[in-house]
Design a protein around this motif. Structure first.
Motif, PDB file in Angstrom:
ATOM      1  N   LEU A 123       0.826  -1.204   0.000  1.00 48.61           N
ATOM      2  CA  LEU A 123       0.000   0.000   0.000  1.00 48.61           C
ATOM      3  C   LEU A 123       0.861   1.254   0.000  1.00 48.61           C
ATOM      4  N   ALA A 124       1.854   1.293   0.873  1.00 47.20           N
ATOM      5  CA  ALA A 124       2.705   2.477   0.977  1.00 47.20           C
ATOM      6  C   ALA A 124       3.497   2.716  -0.297  1.00 47.20           C
ATOM      7  N   ASP A 125       3.934   1.638  -0.938  1.00 50.50           N
ATOM      8  CA  ASP A 125       4.656   1.776  -2.208  1.00 50.50           C
ATOM      9  C   ASP A 125       3.755   2.327  -3.309  1.00 50.50           C
ATOM     10  N   ALA A 126       2.489   1.906  -3.314  1.00 48.60           N
ATOM     11  CA  ALA A 126       1.580   2.262  -4.403  1.00 48.60           C
ATOM     12  C   ALA A 126       0.859   3.584  -4.185  1.00 48.60           C
ATOM     13  N   SER A 127       0.657   3.959  -2.931  1.00 48.88           N
ATOM     14  CA  SER A 127      -0.179   5.119  -2.631  1.00 48.88           C
ATOM     15  C   SER A 127       0.570   6.430  -2.859  1.00 48.88           C
ATOM     16  N   ALA A 128      -0.128   7.372  -3.491  1.00 42.91           N
ATOM     17  CA  ALA A 128       0.409   8.720  -3.631  1.00 42.91           C
ATOM     18  C   ALA A 128       0.146   9.559  -2.385  1.00 42.91           C
ATOM     19  N   LEU A 129      -0.593   9.004  -1.419  1.00 47.08           N
ATOM     20  CA  LEU A 129      -0.871   9.691  -0.162  1.00 47.08           C
ATOM     21  C   LEU A 129      -0.158   8.989   0.988  1.00 47.08           C
ATOM     22  N   PRO A 130       0.220   9.731   2.033  1.00 50.07           N
ATOM     23  CA  PRO A 130       0.800   9.101   3.220  1.00 50.07           C
ATOM     24  C   PRO A 130      -0.180   8.127   3.858  1.00 50.07           C
ATOM     25  N   VAL A 131       0.377   7.081   4.459  1.00 49.93           N
ATOM     26  CA  VAL A 131      -0.424   6.004   5.041  1.00 49.93           C
ATOM     27  C   VAL A 131      -0.334   6.052   6.562  1.00 49.93           C
ATOM     28  N   ILE A 132      -1.500   6.011   7.218  1.00 52.24           N
ATOM     29  CA  ILE A 132      -1.582   5.857   8.667  1.00 52.24           C
ATOM     30  C   ILE A 132      -2.096   4.450   8.944  1.00 52.24           C
ATOM     31  N   LEU A 133      -1.340   3.672   9.679  1.00 53.52           N
ATOM     32  CA  LEU A 133      -1.751   2.328  10.069  1.00 53.52           C
ATOM     33  C   LEU A 133      -2.899   2.419  11.066  1.00 53.52           C
ATOM     34  N   TYR A 134      -3.722   1.370  11.127  1.00 53.80           N
ATOM     35  CA  TYR A 134      -4.837   1.359  12.069  1.00 53.80           C
ATOM     36  C   TYR A 134      -4.987  -0.051  12.619  1.00 53.80           C
ATOM     37  N   ASN A 135      -4.812  -0.166  13.928  1.00 53.63           N
ATOM     38  CA  ASN A 135      -4.898  -1.459  14.599  1.00 53.63           C
ATOM     39  C   ASN A 135      -6.082  -1.474  15.553  1.00 53.63           C
ATOM     40  N   VAL A 136      -7.053  -2.333  15.291  1.00 48.15           N
ATOM     41  CA  VAL A 136      -8.226  -2.465  16.153  1.00 48.15           C
ATOM     42  C   VAL A 136      -8.646  -3.931  16.140  1.00 48.15           C
ATOM     43  N   PRO A 137      -7.934  -4.785  16.893  1.00 46.84           N
ATOM     44  CA  PRO A 137      -8.167  -6.232  16.827  1.00 46.84           C
ATOM     45  C   PRO A 137      -9.595  -6.657  17.122  1.00 46.84           C
ATOM     46  N   GLY A 138     -10.297  -5.913  17.974  1.00 45.43           N
ATOM     47  CA  GLY A 138     -11.664  -6.273  18.304  1.00 45.43           C
ATOM     48  C   GLY A 138     -12.606  -6.239  17.116  1.00 45.43           C
ATOM     49  N   ARG A 139     -12.260  -5.471  16.104  1.00 44.76           N
ATOM     50  CA  ARG A 139     -13.072  -5.397  14.892  1.00 44.76           C
ATOM     51  C   ARG A 139     -12.541  -6.284  13.774  1.00 44.76           C
ATOM     52  N   THR A 140     -11.232  -6.486  13.727  1.00 42.79           N
ATOM     53  CA  THR A 140     -10.641  -7.109  12.543  1.00 42.79           C
ATOM     54  C   THR A 140     -10.223  -8.557  12.729  1.00 42.79           C
ATOM     55  N   GLY A 141      -9.949  -8.951  13.957  1.00 45.76           N
ATOM     56  CA  GLY A 141      -9.472 -10.315  14.185  1.00 45.76           C
ATOM     57  C   GLY A 141      -7.981 -10.480  13.995  1.00 45.76           C
ATOM     58  N   SER A 142      -7.260  -9.384  13.755  1.00 45.12           N
ATOM     59  CA  SER A 142      -5.795  -9.466  13.670  1.00 45.12           C
ATOM     60  C   SER A 142      -5.198  -8.306  14.454  1.00 45.12           C
ATOM     61  N   ASP A 143      -4.006  -8.530  14.996  1.00 41.40           N
ATOM     62  CA  ASP A 143      -3.356  -7.554  15.868  1.00 41.40           C
ATOM     63  C   ASP A 143      -2.006  -7.189  15.262  1.00 41.40           C
ATOM     64  N   LEU A 144      -1.844  -5.949  14.869  1.00 38.84           N
ATOM     65  CA  LEU A 144      -0.587  -5.450  14.315  1.00 38.84           C
ATOM     66  C   LEU A 144       0.369  -5.185  15.474  1.00 38.84           C
ATOM     67  N   LEU A 145       1.341  -6.046  15.650  1.00 44.99           N
ATOM     68  CA  LEU A 145       2.209  -6.004  16.815  1.00 44.99           C
ATOM     69  C   LEU A 145       3.258  -4.911  16.701  1.00 44.99           C
ATOM     70  N   PRO A 146       3.715  -4.378  17.848  1.00 45.75           N
ATOM     71  CA  PRO A 146       4.707  -3.305  17.810  1.00 45.75           C
ATOM     72  C   PRO A 146       5.973  -3.658  17.046  1.00 45.75           C
ATOM     73  N   GLU A 147       6.404  -4.907  17.100  1.00 52.59           N
ATOM     74  CA  GLU A 147       7.622  -5.272  16.375  1.00 52.59           C
ATOM     75  C   GLU A 147       7.413  -5.186  14.859  1.00 52.59           C
ATOM     76  N   THR A 148       6.179  -5.433  14.412  1.00 52.81           N
ATOM     77  CA  THR A 148       5.874  -5.260  12.991  1.00 52.81           C
ATOM     78  C   THR A 148       5.789  -3.779  12.642  1.00 52.81           C
ATOM     79  N   VAL A 149       5.196  -3.001  13.534  1.00 52.53           N
ATOM     80  CA  VAL A 149       5.141  -1.553  13.334  1.00 52.53           C
ATOM     81  C   VAL A 149       6.556  -0.975  13.267  1.00 52.53           C
ATOM     82  N   ALA A 150       7.469  -1.513  14.075  1.00 57.98           N
ATOM     83  CA  ALA A 150       8.857  -1.033  14.068  1.00 57.98           C
ATOM     84  C   ALA A 150       9.498  -1.221  12.702  1.00 57.98           C
ATOM     85  N   GLU A 151       9.135  -2.282  12.001  1.00 59.99           N
ATOM     86  CA  GLU A 151       9.654  -2.487  10.649  1.00 59.99           C
ATOM     87  C   GLU A 151       8.963  -1.575   9.644  1.00 59.99           C
ATOM     88  N   LEU A 152       7.670  -1.327   9.843  1.00 59.77           N
ATOM     89  CA  LEU A 152       6.912  -0.529   8.886  1.00 59.77           C
ATOM     90  C   LEU A 152       7.191   0.967   9.000  1.00 59.77           C
TER      91      LEU A 152
END
Length: 292
Positions: A123-152
């Protein structure tokens, strides 16, 4: 561009027929501009984005940007289970004149951490706009962990994260990554002030839909490190925070906006209006919050 303060995750108003209510949308935009809101998320989860048809999504983004006319920074919700669909939504947001996109973790498909990283990098490579990540496991069923955020967060086009998990240790782990080009924002009204006291730069808020002036004042105090003043407002809003979660978001928010004659109490199925047993308590919480 830096993201801070009270950023409202705006509801999407519908008319009695279920179509986009453009006059109500315009009035909401004007209200937030005069109330001191720092920015708006259009077509996020609070905006029932997952329930919009593609044409409606494009119309919503275009109508909001046209009426806003550059007065407030606009962020487009682009989250989807599909990476390619998310990329296409980001292109729509760029064409409509938005300043950034907010991309929730792909819901339902439950990707691994490696999959989440690949999704956001694509997404970040393709988007002409800046990307803000959004983590809300209660809605999505997946949890974006801090160690992954550190890479992103080292990617030049990933500029922040909205974190809806309320645990202090989660926020502390993310705040360790905050830098000039990466803003940490709370996505949980109930612990948003605590996050700002710890160093978060703002809150992407549901409560700001209902009491935008009060919420913006609280965030301004927090950014100025006037924490006693911010806490006094937060204390007065506490019942409202609870009320807005009494049924699925944005059910209570739309009920209150209808009570204030800001929009109609119309939601998209499978969402329905606030259940009768909760209405008196939700209204009482709103009255209390209006005094803040």
């Amino acid at each position: 561009m830096r993201w801070s303060g009270s950023i409202c995750a705006l509801v999407t108003p519908f008319d009695a027929s279920g179509a986009l209510d453009v006059p109500a949308l315009q009035n909401l935009l004007d209200w937030h501009q005069s109330a001191g809101t720092s920015g708006l998320v259009i077509a996020g989860s609070t905006g029932e984005a997952a329930l919009l048809e593609d044409g409606e999504y494009e119309a919503l983004l275009q109508q909001a940007a046209q009426h806003n006319a550059g007065r407030l920074p606009l962020i487009a919700g682009v989250g989807s289970p599909s990476t390619q669909k998310t990329i296409r939504a980001a292109a729509v947001a760029k064409q409509a004149g938005y300043q950034a996109v907010l991309a929730v973790t792909p819901y339902y498909v439950r990707p691994t951490q490696a999959g989440l990283k690949a999704h956001y990098v694509a997404l970040a490579d393709a988007s002409a706009l800046p990307v803000i990540l959004y983590n809300v496991p209660g809605r999505t069923g997946s949890d974006l962990l801090p160690e992954t955020v550190a890479e992103l967060c080292t990617h030049d086009n990933i500029v922040g994260i909205k974190e809806a998990r309320a645990e202090p240790d989660r926020m502390q782990a993310l705040l360790a990554l905050q830098a000039d080009g990466f803003d940490v924002l709370s996505g949980d009204d109930g612990t948003g002030l605590r996050a700002m006291q710890a160093g978060a730069r703002g809150i992407i808020s549901v409560a700001a839909n209902v009491v935008p002036e009060q919420f913006a004042r609280m965030c301004r105090h927090a950014l100025a490190q006037e924490f006693a003043d911010a806490q006094a407002i937060d204390d007065q809003l506490r019942l409202l925070y609870d009320a807005l979660g009494i049924e699925s978001n944005p059910i209570p928010a739309k009920f209150l906006l209808a009570a204030a004659e800001r929009c109609q109490n119309v939601l998209r199925l499978p969402l329905q209006g606030l259940a009768e047993p909760y209405r008196a308590a939700v209204l009482a919480a709103w009255v209390e919050a209006e005094l803040a």
